[in-house]
Write an enzyme that holds these catalytic residues in place. Structure first.
Site, PDB file in Angstrom:
ATOM      1  CD  GLU A 142      -2.948   1.187   0.373  1.00 51.51           C
ATOM      2  OE1 GLU A 142      -3.767   0.266   0.376  1.00 51.51           O
ATOM      3  OE2 GLU A 142      -3.003   2.148  -0.428  1.00 51.51           O
ATOM      4  CB  VAL A 145       1.387   4.232  -5.428  1.00 46.67           C
ATOM      5  CG1 VAL A 145       0.952   5.390  -6.323  1.00 46.67           C
ATOM      6  CG2 VAL A 145       2.144   3.193  -6.243  1.00 46.67           C
ATOM      7  CG  ASP A 214       9.362   8.219  -7.545  1.00 49.72           C
ATOM      8  OD1 ASP A 214       9.691   7.362  -6.712  1.00 49.72           O
ATOM      9  OD2 ASP A 214       8.309   8.897  -7.443  1.00 49.72           O
ATOM     10  CE  LYS A 218       6.195   6.989  -5.763  1.00 47.97           C
ATOM     11  NZ  LYS A 218       6.457   8.369  -5.334  1.00 47.97           N
ATOM     12  N   GLY A 318       6.835  10.835   3.364  1.00 49.39           N
ATOM     13  CA  GLY A 318       7.102  11.301   4.734  1.00 49.39           C
ATOM     14  C   GLY A 318       7.094  10.072   5.612  1.00 49.39           C
TER      15      GLY A 318
HETATM   16  N1  NAP Z   1      11.116   8.229   3.044  1.00 45.32           N
HETATM   17  C1  NAP Z   1       9.818   8.243   2.723  1.00 45.32           C
HETATM   18  O1  NAP Z   1       9.073   9.166   3.079  1.00 45.32           O
HETATM   19  C2  NAP Z   1       9.226   7.112   1.912  1.00 45.32           C
HETATM   20  C3  NAP Z   1       7.864   7.116   1.589  1.00 45.32           C
HETATM   21  C4  NAP Z   1       7.315   6.061   0.869  1.00 45.32           C
HETATM   22  C5  NAP Z   1       8.131   5.007   0.499  1.00 45.32           C
HETATM   23  N2  NAP Z   1       9.456   5.025   0.811  1.00 45.32           N
HETATM   24  C6  NAP Z   1      10.279   3.889   0.422  1.00 45.32           C
HETATM   25  O2  NAP Z   1      10.733   3.242   1.616  1.00 45.32           O
HETATM   26  C7  NAP Z   1      11.999   2.637   1.382  1.00 45.32           C
HETATM   27  C8  NAP Z   1      12.992   3.095   2.454  1.00 45.32           C
HETATM   28  O3  NAP Z   1      13.154   4.498   2.376  1.00 45.32           O
HETATM   29  P1  NAP Z   1      13.931   5.312   3.524  1.00 45.32           P
HETATM   30  O4  NAP Z   1      13.702   6.743   3.206  1.00 45.32           O
HETATM   31  O5  NAP Z   1      13.588   4.805   4.873  1.00 45.32           O
HETATM   32  O6  NAP Z   1      15.466   4.906   3.174  1.00 45.32           O
HETATM   33  P2  NAP Z   1      16.749   5.160   4.097  1.00 45.32           P
HETATM   34  O7  NAP Z   1      16.496   6.243   5.077  1.00 45.32           O
HETATM   35  O8  NAP Z   1      17.898   5.284   3.158  1.00 45.32           O
HETATM   36  O9  NAP Z   1      16.920   3.799   4.923  1.00 45.32           O
HETATM   37  C9  NAP Z   1      17.430   2.618   4.390  1.00 45.32           C
HETATM   38  C10 NAP Z   1      17.758   1.662   5.525  1.00 45.32           C
HETATM   39  O10 NAP Z   1      18.159   0.423   4.977  1.00 45.32           O
HETATM   40  C11 NAP Z   1      19.437   0.059   5.485  1.00 45.32           C
HETATM   41  N3  NAP Z   1      20.167  -0.585   4.403  1.00 45.32           N
HETATM   42  C12 NAP Z   1      20.289  -0.165   3.127  1.00 45.32           C
HETATM   43  N4  NAP Z   1      21.053  -1.024   2.413  1.00 45.32           N
HETATM   44  C13 NAP Z   1      21.421  -1.997   3.282  1.00 45.32           C
HETATM   45  C14 NAP Z   1      22.210  -3.178   3.143  1.00 45.32           C
HETATM   46  N5  NAP Z   1      22.800  -3.512   1.994  1.00 45.32           N
HETATM   47  N6  NAP Z   1      22.356  -3.961   4.234  1.00 45.32           N
HETATM   48  C15 NAP Z   1      21.780  -3.629   5.389  1.00 45.32           C
HETATM   49  N7  NAP Z   1      21.010  -2.534   5.583  1.00 45.32           N
HETATM   50  C16 NAP Z   1      20.851  -1.728   4.532  1.00 45.32           C
HETATM   51  C17 NAP Z   1      20.110   1.331   5.928  1.00 45.32           C
HETATM   52  O11 NAP Z   1      21.036   1.011   6.950  1.00 45.32           O
HETATM   53  P3  NAP Z   1      21.889   2.160   7.696  1.00 45.32           P
HETATM   54  O12 NAP Z   1      20.894   2.927   8.497  1.00 45.32           O
HETATM   55  O13 NAP Z   1      22.876   1.460   8.553  1.00 45.32           O
HETATM   56  O14 NAP Z   1      22.504   2.971   6.592  1.00 45.32           O
HETATM   57  C18 NAP Z   1      18.902   2.129   6.444  1.00 45.32           C
HETATM   58  O15 NAP Z   1      18.621   1.784   7.760  1.00 45.32           O
HETATM   59  C19 NAP Z   1      12.394   3.031  -0.056  1.00 45.32           C
HETATM   60  O16 NAP Z   1      12.001   1.985  -0.914  1.00 45.32           O
HETATM   61  C20 NAP Z   1      11.544   4.264  -0.330  1.00 45.32           C
HETATM   62  O17 NAP Z   1      11.262   4.447  -1.706  1.00 45.32           O
HETATM   63  C21 NAP Z   1      10.033   6.050   1.504  1.00 45.32           C
END
Ligand code: NAP
Length: 436
Positions: A142, A145, A214, A218, A318
């Site tokens: 969910e 997108v 992106d 979506k 967010g």
């Molecule tokens: N941010 C938003 O508002 C949002 C909204 C909707 C969807 N999303 C989606 O949610 C997902 C996560 O986004 P995010 O913003 O939370 O990303 P992020 O802040 O970059 O967090 C990624 C996490 O994954 C860990 N990680 C990445 N590669 C790894 C590896 N090879 N081995 C172990 N751990 C690893 C990182 O570890 P470390 O902390 O140690 O670096 C970090 O904790 C993405 O697919 C994004 O498109 C995000």
């Protein structure tokens, strides 16, 4: 924080038996923005929730980093997450690898998966759907997108309502922020983008957002849900927002609308015909619901069964709103609700059918009049409805014309001929119909 890099003492591969008072154990892959917000929110239990949620372990790259959430067992070993007896795995790593491998691993272990990762689903959706069907586990998506507006699940469990023939949406908050800022402050693209980066609304590398990648990913997910067909995001006509200038936005306003980063898909209810799909900047008339979706907000309008138009608007991303959507997916997945990311037939894409166009013409002085431009366009079968300008604020006169519905090849031929005949630079944007 507790490190769980050492193997868990009570290693068991079977899922724990849950009674209503047993918390739902979640294995978190990733403890970044989304993962941390999930862990924080999991400490609360809304009145309607059927169980508490407990984070069993979280996979990270760097276990020594200071984190916003405490008391989550951290590990750098994916196996430790699976061996911590989760009932559901939440993938919050982002990107394609190791997310793909670990999602498949969770499915192979019979664990339902929740993900907000649109790239993963858009690029490896078939493999994941096949594995999930084989293992009989749900993959919930969910938050992939318009994360803050939980509409996908509603349609996924309502086949008649989801017979949607067309979609028009704003699904990328970064691009919408940049164009809204350019419109309101009359600043150039680069300045609005830096502003978005300073406020945390754009990545340090904004390529995927501003080039429409992106949004196309979506849109591929939306097409899969509503048309039951899979399309490659790279096959979608994608233009991004980089060409838009403050002059374009001023002229669009004069013509009663604005330019927005939209995605569109048509022909979704036909089982055989091609789907017309587009991701890029388009003229949106002021009467359209999406014209009121500003800054980081997202919105989607569906031409629904029975001919009605349904529109949903709200936050697109967010961490906090995404966590809400992810945890509702966790509750559903843990209690075995059936709807899930599923297999889909191959779909063919076409250039979207004829649309109206917003054509901006910037000339070295002396500029041809709007009547002269309309005559030149008419010679190529392109008929002008209205014009705006000239706008001379950046030193060179610019005009804009809204022209009647025609195909992309026709508008491109007319634009090239106009540019050659007048020495002008000409840019044509798709225009949405006034409806919705
Ligand atoms: N941010 C938003 O508002 C949002 C909204 C909707 C969807 N999303 C989606 O949610 C997902 C996560 O986004 P995010 O913003 O939370 O990303 P992020 O802040 O970059 O967090 C990624 C996490 O994954 C860990 N990680 C990445 N590669 C790894 C590896 N090879 N081995 C172990 N751990 C690893 C990182 O570890 P470390 O902390 O140690 O670096 C970090 O904790 C993405 O697919 C994004 O498109 C995000």
């Amino acid at each position: 924080m507790t490190a769980v890099d050492a193997p868990c003492p009570d290693v068991r591969l079977t899922r724990p038996v849950r009674t209503p008072s047993t918390p739902i154990r979640v294995g978190l892959l990733g403890l970044g923005h989304v993962g941390s917000a999930v862990a924080r929110l999991a400490r609360t239990r809304p009145p309607a929730a059927r169980a508490n949620i407990e984070i069993a372990a979280a996979l990270v790259r760097d276990p020594l980093r200071i984190r916003a959430v405490q008391d989550v067992p951290l590990t750098t070993d994916p196996d430790a997450v699976f061996l911590a007896r989760p009932a559901v795995v939440v993938e919050a790593l982002g990107g394609l690898e190791p997310a793909r491998t670990l999602v498949l691993e969770a499915i192979a272990r019979g664990l339902p998966v929740v993900t907000a990762n649109k790239s993963l689903l858009a690029h490896h959706g078939d493999e994941i759907a096949e594995a999930a069907a084989l293992a009989g586990v749900a993959v919930r998506y969910e938050a992939s997108v318009i994360a803050g507006v939980p509409f996908l699940g509603t349609f996924a469990r309502r086949p008649y309502a989801s017979a949607v023939s067309a979609i028009t949406a704003i699904v990328n908050g970064t691009s919408n922020f940049v164009l809204s800022r350019m419109q309101d402050l009359a600043v150039e693209f680069g300045s609005a983008l830096s502003d978005a980066q300073r406020r945390g609304f754009a990545e340090p590398d904004p390529f995927k957002d501003v080039e429409g990648v992106d949004a196309a990913e979506k849109l591929a997910i939306l097409i899969r849900l509503f048309a039951g067909r899979r399309v490659a995001p790279s096959d979608i006509e994608t233009t991004g927002i980089r060409p838009v200038t403050p002059v374009d936005l001023r002229l669009a306003r004069e013509l009663g609308g604005t330019l927005k980063p939209v995605v569109t898909a048509e022909g979704l209810t036909s089982t055989t015909g091609p789907i017309g799909a587009f991701a890029g900047s388009a003229f949106v008339p002021g009467t359209h619901s999406l014209a009121r979706v500003h800054y980081v907000s997202n919105g989607i309008c569906l031409r629904a069964a029975g001919g009605s138009e349904l529109c949903f608007t709200g936050p697109g991303a967010g961490p906090d709103v995404t966590a809400v959507t992810v945890l509702d997916d966790v509750l559903d997945a843990a209690t075995g609700r059936a709807e899930s990311w599923a297999s889909a037939a191959t779909g063919s894409l076409a250039v979207p059918p004829n649309t109206t166009w917003f054509v901006r013409v910037t000339s070295a002085v002396p500029q041809p009049s709007s009547a002269d431009i309309a005559t030149l366009l008419a010679a190529h079968g392109v008929w002008t409805e209205r014009s705006a300008g000239p706008d001379t604020r950046d030193g060179r006169p610019s005009l804009a014309l809204l022209v009647r519905s025609c195909s992309r090849p026709r508008i491109e031929r007319a634009a090239s001929a106009l540019a050659a005949a007048t020495g002008s630079s000409v840019h044509a944007y798709r225009a949405l119909e006034a409806g919705s």
